[in-house]
Design a protein around this motif. Structure first.
Motif, mmCIF file in Angstrom:
data_model
loop_
_atom_site.group_PDB
_atom_site.id
_atom_site.type_symbol
_atom_site.label_atom_id
_atom_site.label_comp_id
_atom_site.label_asym_id
_atom_site.label_seq_id
_atom_site.Cartn_x
_atom_site.Cartn_y
_atom_site.Cartn_z
ATOM 1 N N ASP A 49 -26.755 6.397 59.275
ATOM 2 C CA ASP A 49 -25.316 6.576 59.368
ATOM 3 C C ASP A 49 -24.693 5.889 58.168
ATOM 4 N N ALA A 50 -23.903 6.631 57.415
ATOM 5 C CA ALA A 50 -23.222 6.097 56.235
ATOM 6 C C ALA A 50 -21.753 5.868 56.567
ATOM 7 N N PRO A 51 -21.126 4.922 55.884
ATOM 8 C CA PRO A 51 -19.694 4.725 56.092
ATOM 9 C C PRO A 51 -18.917 6.016 55.837
ATOM 10 N N GLU A 52 -17.844 6.193 56.575
ATOM 11 C CA GLU A 52 -16.995 7.371 56.417
ATOM 12 C C GLU A 52 -16.202 7.278 55.119
ATOM 13 N N SER A 53 -15.762 8.419 54.600
ATOM 14 C CA SER A 53 -15.034 8.464 53.325
ATOM 15 C C SER A 53 -13.838 7.528 53.306
ATOM 16 N N ALA A 54 -13.108 7.424 54.391
ATOM 17 C CA ALA A 54 -11.920 6.575 54.445
ATOM 18 C C ALA A 54 -12.234 5.131 54.830
ATOM 19 N N GLN A 55 -13.478 4.846 55.135
ATOM 20 C CA GLN A 55 -13.843 3.507 55.599
ATOM 21 C C GLN A 55 -13.798 2.503 54.463
ATOM 22 N N LEU A 58 -15.620 -4.858 52.592
ATOM 23 C CA LEU A 58 -15.255 -5.987 51.748
ATOM 24 C C LEU A 58 -16.436 -6.338 50.860
ATOM 25 N N ASP A 59 -16.175 -6.493 49.556
ATOM 26 C CA ASP A 59 -17.255 -6.887 48.653
ATOM 27 C C ASP A 59 -17.478 -8.393 48.747
ATOM 28 N N ALA A 60 -18.361 -8.931 47.911
ATOM 29 C CA ALA A 60 -18.713 -10.349 47.976
ATOM 30 C C ALA A 60 -17.507 -11.258 47.749
ATOM 31 N N ALA A 61 -16.520 -10.776 46.987
ATOM 32 C CA ALA A 61 -15.312 -11.565 46.714
ATOM 33 C C ALA A 61 -14.228 -11.361 47.771
ATOM 34 N N GLY A 62 -14.513 -10.528 48.776
ATOM 35 C CA GLY A 62 -13.533 -10.267 49.825
ATOM 36 C C GLY A 62 -12.539 -9.174 49.479
ATOM 37 N N LYS A 63 -12.806 -8.433 48.402
ATOM 38 C CA LYS A 63 -11.918 -7.349 47.990
ATOM 39 C C LYS A 63 -12.315 -6.051 48.695
ATOM 40 N N LYS A 64 -11.317 -5.305 49.193
ATOM 41 C CA LYS A 64 -11.581 -4.042 49.877
ATOM 42 C C LYS A 64 -11.984 -2.961 48.884
ATOM 43 N N TYR A 65 -12.916 -2.115 49.304
ATOM 44 C CA TYR A 65 -13.289 -0.936 48.520
ATOM 45 C C TYR A 65 -13.719 0.176 49.462
ATOM 46 N N ARG A 66 -13.670 1.408 48.978
ATOM 47 C CA ARG A 66 -14.024 2.572 49.800
ATOM 48 C C ARG A 66 -15.539 2.754 49.779
ATOM 49 N N CYS A 67 -16.196 2.085 50.708
ATOM 50 C CA CYS A 67 -17.659 2.102 50.732
ATOM 51 C C CYS A 67 -18.212 3.479 51.094
ATOM 52 N N GLY A 117 -28.444 0.425 50.323
ATOM 53 C CA GLY A 117 -27.285 -0.169 50.973
ATOM 54 C C GLY A 117 -26.112 0.769 51.165
ATOM 55 N N TYR A 118 -26.312 2.075 50.988
ATOM 56 C CA TYR A 118 -25.224 3.037 51.146
ATOM 57 C C TYR A 118 -25.122 3.584 52.566
ATOM 58 N N ALA A 119 -26.102 3.284 53.394
ATOM 59 C CA ALA A 119 -26.119 3.721 54.791
ATOM 60 C C ALA A 119 -26.933 2.696 55.568
ATOM 61 N N VAL A 120 -26.900 2.831 56.883
ATOM 62 C CA VAL A 120 -27.671 1.927 57.737
ATOM 63 C C VAL A 120 -28.579 2.745 58.647
ATOM 64 N N ASP A 121 -29.621 2.084 59.100
ATOM 65 C CA ASP A 121 -30.485 2.670 60.120
ATOM 66 C C ASP A 121 -29.637 2.833 61.378
ATOM 67 N N TRP A 122 -29.739 3.998 62.026
ATOM 68 C CA TRP A 122 -28.943 4.245 63.234
ATOM 69 C C TRP A 122 -29.880 4.195 64.425
ATOM 70 N N PHE A 149 -18.696 -5.444 56.604
ATOM 71 C CA PHE A 149 -18.302 -4.086 56.967
ATOM 72 C C PHE A 149 -18.584 -3.864 58.441
ATOM 73 N N ASP A 150 -17.945 -2.835 58.977
ATOM 74 C CA ASP A 150 -18.245 -2.396 60.339
ATOM 75 C C ASP A 150 -19.310 -1.324 60.256
ATOM 76 N N ARG A 151 -20.245 -1.343 61.190
ATOM 77 C CA ARG A 151 -21.203 -0.245 61.255
ATOM 78 C C ARG A 151 -20.406 1.046 61.418
ATOM 79 N N PRO A 152 -20.821 2.116 60.742
ATOM 80 C CA PRO A 152 -20.029 3.354 60.763
ATOM 81 C C PRO A 152 -19.690 3.858 62.160
ATOM 82 N N TRP A 153 -20.634 3.799 63.099
ATOM 83 C CA TRP A 153 -20.356 4.296 64.446
ATOM 84 C C TRP A 153 -19.311 3.425 65.153
ATOM 85 N N LYS A 154 -19.281 2.139 64.850
ATOM 86 C CA LYS A 154 -18.260 1.260 65.434
ATOM 87 C C LYS A 154 -16.893 1.535 64.785
#
Length: 162
Positions: A49-55, A58-67, A117-122, A149-154
């Motif tokens: 499961d990969a993060p959704e397009s709008a998800q 936070l990177d290592a510095a705490g900055k938001k990005y579209r993962c 690191g672009y998706a997680v085991d589901w 980050f939140d797991r994509p399904w969550k």
């Protein structure tokens, strides 16, 4: 007494299923970090499961990005460099999309996406098949593992509640 249609349906249910269809191969386009399209057929990569397009993550510095967007772009670059792509169907999801194990240039795409690191085991669908790849990505702090980050399904569940 059963009707002819009921008898036919019953017979079809007990007959053995045909052998697995031949792999679907071709040049894919990327829908998102865990879904591609080949010859007009949407294919969901099995067990990940990969993060959704709008998800946002936070990177290592705490900055938001579209993962989710980052995952899609990375997958597109990978598939461009590793051709051909071939998928073997293992199931159909609730949207009737093909769920498949796919390879590109002989590399398991699901494993590559998770290991980078672009998706997680589901666990719900993959029975931990990509757990080692996820552990490797987490240890290396790839992608969202560098921050949080939140797991994509969550994340999807939260979006439907709000």
């Amino acid at each position: 007494m059963l009707s002819g249609a009921c008898l036919l349906t019953a017979a079809l249910l007990i007959l053995p299923l045909p052998a697995t269809a031949a792999p679907l191969s071709g040049v894919p386009s990327v829908i998102d970090g865990d879904t591609i399209k080949i010859h007009g057929q949407r294919i969901r990569l099995n067990g990940i499961d990969a993060p959704e397009s709008a998800q946002l993550c936070l990177d290592a510095a705490g900055k938001k990005y579209r993962c989710g967007q980052k995952a899609s772009l990375a997958l597109a670059d990978f598939l461009e460099a590793h051709r051909p792509t071939s998928c073997v169907e293992v199931d159909r999801d609730q949207f009737r999309r093909m769920v498949a194990v796919c390879t590109a240039g002989g590399v398991d795409i699901g494993e590559w996406v998770v290991k980078k690191g672009y998706a997680v085991d589901w666990p719900k669908y993959g029975a931990g098949f990509y757990d080692k790849a996820e552990t490797d990505a987490r240890k290396a702090k790839y992608g969202p593992w560098a921050g949080s980050f939140d797991r994509p399904w969550k994340w999807r569940k939260q979006m439907t509640v709000n």
